[in-house]
Design an enzyme around this catalytic site. Structure first.
Site, short mmCIF file in Angstrom:
data_model
loop_
_atom_site.label_atom_id
_atom_site.label_comp_id
_atom_site.label_asym_id
_atom_site.label_seq_id
_atom_site.Cartn_x
_atom_site.Cartn_y
_atom_site.Cartn_z
N HIS A 1 2.00 2.06 -3.37
CA HIS A 1 0.99 2.77 -4.16
C HIS A 1 1.12 4.27 -3.93
O HIS A 1 0.96 5.07 -4.85
CB HIS A 1 -0.43 2.34 -3.74
CG HIS A 1 -0.89 1.06 -4.38
ND1 HIS A 1 -0.71 0.78 -5.71
CD2 HIS A 1 -1.57 -0.01 -3.85
CE1 HIS A 1 -1.24 -0.42 -5.97
NE2 HIS A 1 -1.76 -0.92 -4.86
N GLU B 1 0.82 -1.21 0.00
CA GLU B 1 0.00 0.00 0.00
C GLU B 1 0.86 1.26 0.00
O GLU B 1 0.53 2.24 -0.67
CB GLU B 1 -0.97 0.00 1.19
CG GLU B 1 -2.04 -1.10 1.13
CD GLU B 1 -2.92 -1.07 -0.13
OE1 GLU B 1 -3.08 0.01 -0.74
OE2 GLU B 1 -3.42 -2.15 -0.50
ZN LIG Z 1 -2.69 -2.76 -4.46
#
Ligand SMILES: [Zn+2]
Ligand SMILES: [Zn+2]
Lengths: 196, 449
Positions: free
Chosen positions: A152, A149
């Protein structure tokens, strides 16, 4: 503590020392301390971004979706990114079950090229037989989701290379099958982005 | 990764923004529309691969928008998003052309599988389009039955088009086997006479005494064998094109007759007294050196100037670079298909051999070589060995080279042509292996690594 590098740019007016980009790992409500430090350590070691643990925030109950009992990840992300200083990214960790208004659940959610990510420990604790997963396995999952995450947030997107940590995980078994590393393509992308 | 353009249409802001956030992580391009008119505005500005469409919206609802999109953007895939308990509505939408539906809140697995499936389909469609474009580009390398990617051929194709437009005689020069008749046919089919006949005759193949009647026709009893009247080629070519190959073989006398026929658009059959009218375009061809023909008087200069208003030259295959390979592959494809033998390609040594060969017989020789190789080839690829008969073409030694040098060169050439298969090279050289090995040692020839 991390080093504060001295940056001078010719042609630019003298700026105060800029802090290197780093990730603040923050517990949202009741979260075991070990989980927070494991996430921070892995972000620093594997993603390559400085990470530090900051004092916990309160439970994000403002994000509870009526009728579902789950937390909508979007308002949590908004709250985390609010007032985040330059060069500060935030990873929130919650024990609550996260979802999106249109999705039944998410392990984590992030703002691509943004400021914040949030992950939930709720489903990561599930063992293969429905019982609680062994602690080692749980922490490994948590580290993977935290790295994924946060990646990202620095702009990385999903990958189809088998075993790469940037693959999208449909199920825990799939998450467990992922390696704790980036495939060569993603790693190149990661290095490029971390250096920024 | 392949980019997928997704449009999310939902009146609920929370759904829109969470979908955008989530889809963005997939790396695809996401746009958000809050209602039908908004969505249609997006769609009119840029193409989308997928529309995720909420069924229940105030104003223009999902069904109405679905019909609009289906009508104006039929390539766009539409997936309906429904709330719990509105299955009937979703089924109706499927009947109206939606590809699928998802029930809110849906499992991430369903969405990702849907999106991945679409991405894969799009990738395949893109690949197909790419292959088709490449094929189209390849087809541009052809002009009728003529194939060539080399610059010389491309400019020849251009010239054919220009020549075709002008209704004047053409003289095509070029070595044997370069495809002079193909060029003549291409000119004909691109000319205003395309709907008329294309009549060809090889003047070199017809005995001199018969050529005149072959060209001009004859009346009954014109000569002893003429039991019936006969229409000549000039007459047959009326309103079309007359192609005279090997025009250098025509006698001076006949050149005069042709010249007159061209000027007057009419002539007499052999033994006839009635003027026959024929309006044709003349295309002549020769592999001979026209200047030499003129110098020797074999070709009359007035005839030459009359037939060569538009001169064209077809380059020999050895000067056409990549065309050799392009053509070789094309003929391989054709012959392997014809005899139903799955041979896909040539091996690298075979390519080398094809590229290095002199091709004095030009395209015709290449066709024969490939046809033969396809017949004898055993594997899925044509190997140098299957082309070994190419090596038998004598290498042209420079005049006055020492015998020793010529011998070494010839042995090396043969070995290369045989893919360094010593037995085969020995066979070609008609010596035994031991002798070849001795010669190799003597000249210091070793197989390159
Ligand atoms: Zn993802
Ligand atoms: Zn990857």
């Amino acid at each position: 503590m991390w080093q504060v590098p001295v940056e001078h740019r010719s042609g630019c007016e003298e700026k105060p020392l800029t802090k290197r980009r780093h990730v603040e790992v923050v517990a949202l409500g009741q979260v075991e301390e070990l989980a927070i430090s494991v996430a921070a350590a892995n972000i620093q070691a594997i993603l390559g971004l400085m990470a530090r643990v900051v004092p916990p925030w309160s439970d994000p109950d403002y994000a509870v979706l009526p009728g579902r009992g789950q937390y909508n990840a979007i308002p949590v992300l908004k709250e985390l990114s609010r007032q985040a200083e330059n060069n500060t990214l935030r990873l929130g960790i919650t024990s609550a079950d996260l979802c999106l208004p249109f999705l039944s659940f998410v392990y984590g959610e992030a703002q691509v090229n943004g400021k914040a990510a949030v992950i939930s420990l709720h489903r990561l604790k599930r063992g293969p037989d429905g019982k609680t997963a062994p602690s080692g396995l749980f922490l490994q999952r948590l580290a993977k989701v935290a790295i994924h995450e946060t990646a990202h947030v620095i702009g990385m997107t999903h990958c189809r290379q088998q075993g790469c940590i940037m693959c999208f995980s449909l199920e825990l078994e799939f998450l467990d099958a992922l390696s704790m590393s980036f495939c060569p393509d993603c790693d190149l992308d990661r290095r490029r982005r971390v250096r920024i | 990764m392949n980019d997928l353009r997704i449009l999310v249409v939902d009146d609920e802001e929370a759904v829109r923004e969470s979908m955008a956030a989530w889809l963005e992580k997939t790396g695809y391009t996401v746009s958000l529309a809050k209602n039908g008119p908004d969505a249609l505005a997006f769609l009119s500005r840029e193409p989308f691969d997928l529309v995720l469409l909420d069924i229940k919206m105030p104003g223009m609802d999902g069904h109405e928008l679905l019909r609009e999109i289906r009508q104006h953007h039929p390539d766009t895939i539409i997936v309906m998003i429904t709330a719990y308990g509105s299955i009937d509505s979703a089924v109706t939408a499927m009947k109206e052309g939606a590809s699928d539906y998802l029930r809110k809140p849906f499992n991430p697995k369903d969405l990702i599988q849907l999106v991945e499936k679409l991405a894969k389909e799009k990738e395949m469609a893109d690949e197909y389009r790419l292959a088709r474009d490449r094929l189209a580009a390849y087809e541009n390398k052809e002009f009728g039955d003529l194939i060539g990617c080399s610059e010389v051929m491309q400019s020849l194709f251009q010239q054919i088009e220009e020549v075709a437009r002008a209704d004047v005689p053409v003289l095509i020069t070029g070595e044997t086997g370069t495809g002079k008749e193909l060029v003549a046919r291409a000119i004909h089919s691109h000319s205003s006479r395309a709907s008329g006949p294309f009549v060809a005759i090889n003047c070199g193949a017809v005995p001199e005494q018969l050529l005149e009647s072959e060209l001009f026709g004859h009346e009954r009893g014109a000569f002893t064998d003429a039991v019936k009247a006969r229409v000549g080629r000039l007459e047959m070519a009326d309103q079309g094109t007359l192609f005279l190959d090997e025009v250098g073989e025509i006698s001076a006398q006949m050149q005069v007759s042709l010249l007159r026929a061209l000027d007057e658009k009419s002539f007499f059959r052999v033994g006839g007294s009635r003027q026959v009218k024929s309006d044709f375009r003349l295309i002549c061809a020769t592999h001979q050196d026209v200047q030499a023909l003129l110098k020797s008087g074999q070709m009359r200069s007035d005839f030459f100037y009359r037939i060569s208003v538009m001169p064209m030259h077809i380059p020999p295959l050895r000067k056409r670079g990549d065309d050799i390979i392009l053509l070789a592959r094309r003929f391989l494809e054709r012959f392997s298909h014809e005899i139903n033998k799955p041979i896909e390609d040539f091996t690298p040594p075979a390519y080398r051999l094809l590229n290095r060969h002199n091709w004095s017989g030009n395209v015709r020789e290449l066709i024969n070589v490939i046809e033969r190789a396809v017949m004898v080839g055993q594997g899925s690829k044509i190997d140098a060995e299957d082309l070994s008969f190419l090596g038998s073409e004598p290498a042209t030694p420079s005049p006055g080279a020492p015998l020793r040098e010529v011998e070494a060169k010839h042995i090396r050439q043969t070995l290369e042509d045989c893919g360094w298969n010593i037995s085969r090279a020995a066979e070609v050289l008609e010596i035994d292996r031991g002798t070849l090995a001795r010669h190799m040692k003597k000249h210091g020839i070793v197989k390159p690594r």
